[in-house]
Write a protein that holds these residues in place. Structure first.
Motif, PDB file in Angstrom:
ATOM      1  N   MET A 231      -5.028   5.051   4.925  1.00 31.01           N
ATOM      2  CA  MET A 231      -5.366   6.517   5.766  1.00 31.01           C
ATOM      3  C   MET A 231      -4.228   6.329   7.296  1.00 31.01           C
ATOM      4  SD  MET A 231      -6.236   8.388   3.347  1.00 31.01           S
ATOM      5  CE  MET A 231      -7.492   9.531   4.216  1.00 31.01           C
ATOM      6  N   GLU A 232      -5.353   5.290   8.081  1.00 32.79           N
ATOM      7  CA  GLU A 232      -4.507   5.049   9.658  1.00 32.79           C
ATOM      8  C   GLU A 232      -3.301   5.384   9.778  1.00 32.79           C
ATOM      9  OE1 GLU A 232      -6.754   2.115  10.635  1.00 32.79           O
ATOM     10  OE2 GLU A 232      -8.713   2.612  10.567  1.00 32.79           O
ATOM     11  N   ARG A 233      -2.687   4.669   8.179  1.00 28.21           N
ATOM     12  CA  ARG A 233      -0.483   4.622   8.238  1.00 28.21           C
ATOM     13  C   ARG A 233      -0.712   5.629   7.363  1.00 28.21           C
ATOM     14  NH1 ARG A 233       1.271  -1.467   8.636  1.00 28.21           N
ATOM     15  NH2 ARG A 233      -0.758  -2.256  10.057  1.00 28.21           N
ATOM     16  N   SER A 234      -0.769   7.103   7.423  1.00 31.07           N
ATOM     17  CA  SER A 234      -0.438   7.861   6.216  1.00 31.07           C
ATOM     18  C   SER A 234       0.695   7.669   5.742  1.00 31.07           C
ATOM     19  CB  SER A 234       0.263   9.055   7.323  1.00 31.07           C
ATOM     20  OG  SER A 234      -0.545   9.783   8.133  1.00 31.07           O
ATOM     21  N   ILE A 235       0.426   6.304   5.156  1.00 24.94           N
ATOM     22  CA  ILE A 235       1.489   5.723   3.599  1.00 24.94           C
ATOM     23  C   ILE A 235       0.143   6.830   2.505  1.00 24.94           C
ATOM     24  CG2 ILE A 235       0.852   3.683   2.260  1.00 24.94           C
ATOM     25  CD1 ILE A 235       0.912   2.463   4.591  1.00 24.94           C
ATOM     26  N   PRO A 236       0.931   7.857   1.740  1.00 22.52           N
ATOM     27  CA  PRO A 236       0.732   7.969   0.625  1.00 22.52           C
ATOM     28  C   PRO A 236      -0.376   7.821  -0.499  1.00 22.52           C
ATOM     29  CG  PRO A 236       3.070   8.177   1.240  1.00 22.52           C
ATOM     30  CD  PRO A 236       2.598   7.324   1.851  1.00 22.52           C
ATOM     31  N   ILE A 237      -1.638   8.182  -0.444  1.00 25.01           N
ATOM     32  CA  ILE A 237      -2.281   8.155  -1.348  1.00 25.01           C
ATOM     33  C   ILE A 237      -2.362   9.151  -2.878  1.00 25.01           C
ATOM     34  CG2 ILE A 237      -4.812   7.847  -2.235  1.00 25.01           C
ATOM     35  CD1 ILE A 237      -4.360   6.183   0.014  1.00 25.01           C
ATOM     36  N   SER A 238      -2.103   7.635  -4.075  1.00 26.24           N
ATOM     37  CA  SER A 238      -1.608   8.889  -5.326  1.00 26.24           C
ATOM     38  C   SER A 238      -3.182   9.123  -6.104  1.00 26.24           C
ATOM     39  CB  SER A 238      -1.071   7.595  -6.192  1.00 26.24           C
ATOM     40  OG  SER A 238       0.588   8.027  -5.857  1.00 26.24           O
ATOM     41  N   MET A 239      -4.038   8.291  -6.312  1.00 21.21           N
ATOM     42  CA  MET A 239      -5.158   8.710  -6.736  1.00 21.21           C
ATOM     43  C   MET A 239      -6.101   8.300  -5.582  1.00 21.21           C
ATOM     44  SD  MET A 239      -5.100   8.796 -10.808  1.00 21.21           S
ATOM     45  CE  MET A 239      -4.310   6.979 -11.226  1.00 21.21           C
ATOM     46  N   THR A 240      -7.674   8.689  -5.436  1.00 21.13           N
ATOM     47  CA  THR A 240      -8.725   8.778  -4.923  1.00 21.13           C
ATOM     48  C   THR A 240      -9.679   7.385  -5.591  1.00 21.13           C
ATOM     49  OG1 THR A 240     -10.051   9.982  -5.837  1.00 21.13           O
ATOM     50  CG2 THR A 240      -8.751  10.708  -3.644  1.00 21.13           C
ATOM     51  N   ILE A 285     -14.910   7.033 -14.887  1.00 22.57           N
ATOM     52  CA  ILE A 285     -16.997   7.391 -14.732  1.00 22.57           C
ATOM     53  C   ILE A 285     -16.400   8.113 -13.660  1.00 22.57           C
ATOM     54  CG2 ILE A 285     -18.445   6.743 -14.491  1.00 22.57           C
ATOM     55  CD1 ILE A 285     -18.276   4.409 -15.395  1.00 22.57           C
ATOM     56  N   TRP A 286     -15.697   8.294 -12.625  1.00 18.41           N
ATOM     57  CA  TRP A 286     -15.852   8.611 -11.531  1.00 18.41           C
ATOM     58  C   TRP A 286     -14.933   8.461 -10.965  1.00 18.41           C
ATOM     59  CZ3 TRP A 286     -16.045   6.457  -6.732  1.00 18.41           C
ATOM     60  CH2 TRP A 286     -16.624   5.004  -6.594  1.00 18.41           C
ATOM     61  N   GLY A 287     -14.407   9.680  -9.698  1.00 21.93           N
ATOM     62  CA  GLY A 287     -13.277   9.553  -8.558  1.00 21.93           C
ATOM     63  C   GLY A 287     -11.939   9.386  -9.150  1.00 21.93           C
ATOM     64  N   HIS A 288     -10.986   8.784  -8.430  1.00 16.72           N
ATOM     65  CA  HIS A 288     -10.057   9.185  -9.061  1.00 16.72           C
ATOM     66  C   HIS A 288      -8.848  10.301  -9.334  1.00 16.72           C
ATOM     67  CE1 HIS A 288     -10.193   4.729 -10.386  1.00 16.72           C
ATOM     68  NE2 HIS A 288      -9.857   4.694  -9.523  1.00 16.72           N
ATOM     69  N   LYS A 289      -8.939  10.916  -7.816  1.00 15.96           N
ATOM     70  CA  LYS A 289      -8.416  12.259  -7.874  1.00 15.96           C
ATOM     71  C   LYS A 289      -7.094  12.223  -7.792  1.00 15.96           C
ATOM     72  CE  LYS A 289      -9.037  16.471  -6.635  1.00 15.96           C
ATOM     73  NZ  LYS A 289      -9.258  17.489  -4.291  1.00 15.96           N
ATOM     74  N   MET A 290      -6.531  13.036  -8.325  1.00 15.81           N
ATOM     75  CA  MET A 290      -4.672  12.545  -8.266  1.00 15.81           C
ATOM     76  C   MET A 290      -4.534  13.308  -7.345  1.00 15.81           C
ATOM     77  SD  MET A 290      -2.048  11.704  -9.603  1.00 15.81           S
ATOM     78  CE  MET A 290      -2.209  11.348 -11.759  1.00 15.81           C
ATOM     79  N   ILE A 291      -4.141  13.007  -6.201  1.00 19.21           N
ATOM     80  CA  ILE A 291      -3.122  14.027  -5.057  1.00 19.21           C
ATOM     81  C   ILE A 291      -2.361  13.860  -4.654  1.00 19.21           C
ATOM     82  CG2 ILE A 291      -5.683  14.207  -3.966  1.00 19.21           C
ATOM     83  CD1 ILE A 291      -4.751  12.059  -2.569  1.00 19.21           C
ATOM     84  N   ALA A 292      -1.106  12.866  -5.008  1.00 19.36           N
ATOM     85  CA  ALA A 292       0.013  13.018  -5.182  1.00 19.36           C
ATOM     86  C   ALA A 292       0.369  14.183  -5.826  1.00 19.36           C
ATOM     87  CB  ALA A 292       0.843  11.544  -5.972  1.00 19.36           C
TER      88      ALA A 292
END
Length: 304
Positions: A231-240, A285-292
């Motif tokens: 997050m600090e380096r703005s490296i793309p997160i694909s899933m939370t 079960i929870w999370g892993h929201k796709m944001i890519a």
């Protein structure tokens, strides 16, 4: 090709991975500073090798014009098992040969069998990986990676024909099914040691390639610290951050410099001899929201 009925387990773990990429320079920072891997001193300008334990290396980035999976290395354990693996591959009509002395030297192994897997993916089944005890130095402070008998982690591959691929991995390499997930993307999971899965497959007609590599750390705080770094380096997160329904790993997915994702996780369950195959209708079960916004960039057209 036969199924795995009556076929002894051949490979013991996923040993190493090789990819092609133009992004060697980016990996020199991403590997150690974000993931906590160690960069080996360069022996060749066109190859960057990364460590995550005392094995000589686990991930090799070969300079190339585009991102693609080059090979998967599997540990057979010993020469006798490697010979049996070669016999099984030959008996089932699969393209395979013994590796040359030069190939073994490049991978730092004693012996190797090279097999062409489904979709034209190269597989190297090896014996006698080079180990350098007490030498691993992580690129940043972490608790360490979960490897040992479980190997480097797992890979998820896209294959053009799932039935053909399953025959190769179960009948040729002796992997066993762990479970299946039927959702927006159908996945089948396979194990060869206590790790819940060393391999997962999804079918995409006409396509092959590497979706992601999973690295497991020994402390959940290492996952959180890596997430913060991305997050600090703005490296793309694909899933939370999330927890998977089958192996119960807490993890997140980050897009690597070579287009494929890295799943960075903690806390997966193990499988045993009494394991029962299950099926699920959701991946987490929870999370892993796709944001890519785009799919992983290490897919390519499969050879016909």
């Amino acid at each position: 090709m036969t199924t795995n009925e009556g076929i002894p387990q051949v490979v013991k773990s996923l040993a190493y991975i090789g990819v092609a990429s133009p992004a060697l320079a980016e990996w020199e920072a991403f590997g150690p500073e974000v993931l906590g891997m160690e960069v080996r001193e360069r022996e060749r300008d066109d190859v960057l090798q990364l460590r995550m334990d005392d094995q000589y290396h686990r991930l090799a980035i070969h300079r190339g014009e585009r991102n693609s999976l080059l090979y998967l290395g599997w540990d057979a354990g010993d020469q006798d098992t490697l010979g049996r693996c070669f016999e099984v591959l030959q008996r089932n009509g699969l393209s395979s040969r013994w590796g040359t002395e030069e190939e073994c030297q490049e991978r730092r192994v004693l012996s190797m069998v090279v097999a062409d897997g489904p979709g034209g993916i190269r597989h190297e089944i090896v014996s006698g990986q080079k180990v350098e005890p007490k030498t691993f130095r992580p690129g940043r402070p972490i608790s360490g990676f979960v490897t040992g008998e479980q190997g480097l982690g797992h890979v998820v591959l896209a294959v053009p024909d799932l039935k053909e691929a399953e025959s190769f991995y179960t009948g040729g390499l002796g992997l066993k099914k762990s479970d299946e997930i039927f959702t927006f993307i159908d996945l089948v999971f396979y194990h060869c040691n206590p790790r819940h899965h060393s391999l997962a497959l999804t079918q995409i007609p006409g396509v092959r390639g590497l979706h992601h590599v999973m690295l497991e750390v020994a402390d959940i705080d290492d996952v959180g610290l890596a997430y913060d770094l991305c997050m600090e380096r703005s490296i793309p997160i694909s899933m939370t951050l999330g927890r998977h329904v089958n192996d119960q790993m807490v993890s997140f997915y980050v897009r690597s410099p070579s287009g494929f994702d890295i799943e960075y996780g903690w806390g997966a369950i193990s499988v045993g001899t009494d394991w029962s195959v299950a099926q699920y209708d959701r991946p987490s079960i929870w999370g892993h929201k796709m944001i890519a916004q785009t799919p992983p960039g290490a897919f390519e057209a499969a050879p016909r």
